[in-house]
Design a protein around this motif. Structure first.
Motif, PDB file in Angstrom:
ATOM      1  N   ARG A  53       0.561  -1.029  -0.128  1.00  0.00           N
ATOM      2  CA  ARG A  53      -0.074   0.033  -0.144  1.00  0.00           C
ATOM      3  C   ARG A  53       0.995   1.532   0.120  1.00  0.00           C
ATOM      4  O   ARG A  53       0.410   2.520  -0.402  1.00  0.00           O
ATOM      5  CB  ARG A  53      -1.543   0.104   0.797  1.00  0.00           C
ATOM      6  N   PRO A 106      -4.555  -7.169   3.465  1.00  0.00           N
ATOM      7  CA  PRO A 106      -5.482  -8.201   4.043  1.00  0.00           C
ATOM      8  C   PRO A 106      -5.918  -9.016   3.189  1.00  0.00           C
ATOM      9  O   PRO A 106      -7.294  -9.809   3.594  1.00  0.00           O
ATOM     10  CB  PRO A 106      -6.643  -7.519   5.281  1.00  0.00           C
ATOM     11  N   TYR A 138     -11.968  -3.598   8.096  1.00  0.00           N
ATOM     12  CA  TYR A 138     -11.404  -2.550   7.429  1.00  0.00           C
ATOM     13  C   TYR A 138     -11.217  -1.135   6.923  1.00  0.00           C
ATOM     14  O   TYR A 138     -12.387  -1.432   6.563  1.00  0.00           O
ATOM     15  CB  TYR A 138     -10.167  -3.080   5.878  1.00  0.00           C
ATOM     16  N   ARG A 139     -11.472  -0.758   7.287  1.00  0.00           N
ATOM     17  CA  ARG A 139     -11.663   1.216   6.935  1.00  0.00           C
ATOM     18  C   ARG A 139     -10.794   1.799   5.681  1.00  0.00           C
ATOM     19  O   ARG A 139      -9.938   1.585   4.876  1.00  0.00           O
ATOM     20  CB  ARG A 139     -11.180   2.247   7.245  1.00  0.00           C
ATOM     21  N   ARG A 140     -12.108   2.110   4.605  1.00  0.00           N
ATOM     22  CA  ARG A 140     -11.525   2.777   2.862  1.00  0.00           C
ATOM     23  C   ARG A 140     -11.794   3.599   2.794  1.00  0.00           C
ATOM     24  O   ARG A 140     -12.703   4.704   3.536  1.00  0.00           O
ATOM     25  CB  ARG A 140     -12.968   1.850   2.282  1.00  0.00           C
ATOM     26  N   ASP A 160      -8.536  -1.433   1.986  1.00  0.00           N
ATOM     27  CA  ASP A 160      -8.040  -1.751   3.431  1.00  0.00           C
ATOM     28  C   ASP A 160      -6.966  -0.756   3.833  1.00  0.00           C
ATOM     29  O   ASP A 160      -5.760  -1.560   3.955  1.00  0.00           O
ATOM     30  CB  ASP A 160      -7.496  -2.724   3.323  1.00  0.00           C
ATOM     31  N   LEU A 207      -6.840   1.495   6.948  1.00  0.00           N
ATOM     32  CA  LEU A 207      -6.282   0.839   7.944  1.00  0.00           C
ATOM     33  C   LEU A 207      -7.721  -0.136   8.978  1.00  0.00           C
ATOM     34  O   LEU A 207      -8.784   0.166   8.441  1.00  0.00           O
ATOM     35  CB  LEU A 207      -6.722   2.647   8.342  1.00  0.00           C
ATOM     36  N   PRO A 208      -6.783  -0.976   9.134  1.00  0.00           N
ATOM     37  CA  PRO A 208      -7.417  -1.982  10.562  1.00  0.00           C
ATOM     38  C   PRO A 208      -7.890  -0.946  11.219  1.00  0.00           C
ATOM     39  O   PRO A 208      -7.891  -0.388  11.560  1.00  0.00           O
ATOM     40  CB  PRO A 208      -6.757  -2.436  10.611  1.00  0.00           C
ATOM     41  N   ASP A 264      -0.029  -5.118   9.908  1.00  0.00           N
ATOM     42  CA  ASP A 264      -0.838  -3.848  10.661  1.00  0.00           C
ATOM     43  C   ASP A 264      -2.117  -3.961  11.248  1.00  0.00           C
ATOM     44  O   ASP A 264      -2.063  -3.889  11.780  1.00  0.00           O
ATOM     45  CB  ASP A 264      -1.079  -2.394  10.195  1.00  0.00           C
ATOM     46  N   HIS A 265      -1.979  -5.276  11.324  1.00  0.00           N
ATOM     47  CA  HIS A 265      -3.619  -5.793  11.075  1.00  0.00           C
ATOM     48  C   HIS A 265      -2.980  -7.163  12.490  1.00  0.00           C
ATOM     49  O   HIS A 265      -4.606  -7.267  13.424  1.00  0.00           O
ATOM     50  CB  HIS A 265      -4.487  -6.634  10.941  1.00  0.00           C
ATOM     51  N   GLY A 277      -2.331  -0.040  13.162  1.00  0.00           N
ATOM     52  CA  GLY A 277      -2.684   0.632  11.608  1.00  0.00           C
ATOM     53  C   GLY A 277      -1.844   1.743  11.496  1.00  0.00           C
ATOM     54  O   GLY A 277      -2.516   3.048  11.469  1.00  0.00           O
TER      55      GLY A 277
END
Length: 417
Positions: free
Chosen positions: A45, A255, A270-272, A360, A362-363, A386-387, A391
């Motif tokens: 990423r 992830p 995960y945040r988009r 994906d 940030l967790p 990071d998971h 994050g």
């Protein structure tokens, strides 16, 4: 073990910063390692592209010089880091308010004490919270009972009004959520690192960070464009149907690929995030400062070419603005309107260069959030990223380091290293 390209004790699947850190630590301990990367370059990423002469990171990212793993692993001078202003601008319905760390820029203290941003009581509560985060040993911060960020602000004596005007838009940009539901333990560690370090960008884009890690590996250690279809009893099976043997496999992919390779691993949601890159004939701000919005129409925006002039060709400015979720019909038009208001200038002359959506990014890190977790999944099988920590670049690097330690421990225990 076989010879040639197959001669590896450990295979690391994925050449993001977590996998590269793991590989470097194992190699330093004398273990033969090969990194298998599905893409055409390292970074995962953390990649940068060239688009029409502009540097476009894959989603807006920053680099924190204070992270322990960063200080341990990188020649910061070699990255040619360019700093952001140590603070940010808050766009409110009544205008823009600036917050700059008065410890680093004492001349801003009179403006801070003027009461325009917050009252004396809130500023005192913020100062006490910041002093504790900066001065307490990290172990003390990590041992605190974990709550949500919202609860932590209330416990610190910060008023709801100040949370809404200052912390809520800030936290939204950092953790990609605006409900203040992130772990307070994680927030305190991030806030500490921001106050102690410098938020910056490498002169060649965020992709310079993984490239610097990869440069420390021997030639041939990273095999690009080598996707892995699955794990076998003896190693991995590539998408081409080739089996590569190894004593241990570390899955360090994003992830999205983890469930296919290690279905027993439970991932957090995960945040988009979507970042819009606009070009303009001149900078609408003129300073390397993040701008956030109390109405939360965007997470944050900044003129990247004010931070690193090389992000844009001469005579142009590059503006990056991030929002939650995906792009959609009419969203960019609505965003232009919000940016015109926030920057106080027309945006009709801006061109949309490109849009980057990171599925994906940030967790989610709800309390209680462990700051690190074992990377062991099964005998000879490990996972890092990071998971498995937090994050952040620090979390990804630290998880890779932990994977290397656990792999090395197990190989030595079994007499294989």
């Amino acid at each position: 073990m076989s010879s040639g390209l197959d001669a590896a004790d450990v295979l690391v699947v994925g050449a993001g910063v977590s996998g590269l850190a793991c590989a470097r630590d194992l190699l330093a301990a004398g273990v033969r390692v090969r990194v298998l990367e599905a893409g055409d370059a390292v970074g995962g990423r953390m990649r940068s592209d060239r688009v029409a002469g502009f540097v476009v990171d894959r989603g807006f990212q920053v680099f924190n010089s204070a992270y322990p793993q960063v200080r341990r692993r990188f020649d910061l001078k070699g990255l040619r880091l360019r700093p952001f202003t140590p603070g940010f601008i808050v766009h409110t319905p009544t205008g823009r308010l600036g917050f700059v760390d008065p410890v680093r820029r004492p001349r801003t203290l009179p403006e801070l004490l003027s009461g325009r941003l917050a009252g004396r009581r809130d500023l005192a509560a913020l100062a006490l919270l910041s002093a504790r985060d900066v001065l307490l040993p990290p172990a003390r911060l990590k041992r605190r009972p974990d709550t949500t960020v919202r609860t932590a602000f209330a416990d610190a004596g910060i008023s709801e009004a100040f949370v809404e005007s200052f912390f809520r838009p800030f936290v939204a940009g950092v953790f990609l959520e605006d409900e203040l539901e992130t772990s307070a333990r994680v927030f305190h560690m991030v806030w500490r690192s921001m106050l102690r370090g410098t938020i910056c960008l490498p002169a060649e884009g965020i992709g310079a960070v993984p490239r610097a890690l990869a440069a420390g590996l021997p030639a041939g250690a990273v095999l690009l464009e080598t996707p892995v279809a699955g794990l076998t009893a003896d190693g991995v099976l590539t998408a081409e149907g080739r089996e590569i043997p190894a004593l241990a496999v570390v899955v360090a992919t994003g992830p999205g690929a983890v469930p296919t390779l290690l279905p027993e691993v439970v991932l957090p949601p995960y945040r988009r995030v979507t970042t819009y890159y606009h070009t303009a004939p001149r900078s609408p701000l003129g300073e390397p400062t993040l701008l956030v919005d109390t109405r939360r129409r965007f997470l944050n925006t900044c003129v990247l070419s004010d931070v690193v002039p090389g992000y844009a060709p001469p005579g142009h400015a590059l503006v990056a603005t991030s929002v939650t979720g995906r792009d959609g019909p009419g969203r960019e038009h609505e965003l232009r309107s919000a940016l015109a208001e926030a920057y106080g200038t027309g945006t009709d002359g801006w061109d949309l260069l490109t849009v980057r959506t990171i599925e994906d990014a940030l967790p989610a890190m709800a309390p209680p959030q462990p700051l690190t977790r074992t990377t062991r999944v099964a005998p000879g099988r490990y996972v890092c990223g990071d998971h498995r920590a937090t994050g952040s670049t620090q979390g990804a690097l630290a998880s890779g380091a932990r994977a290397a330690r656990e792999v090395l421990h197990d190989l030595r225990r079994d007499g294989m290293a």
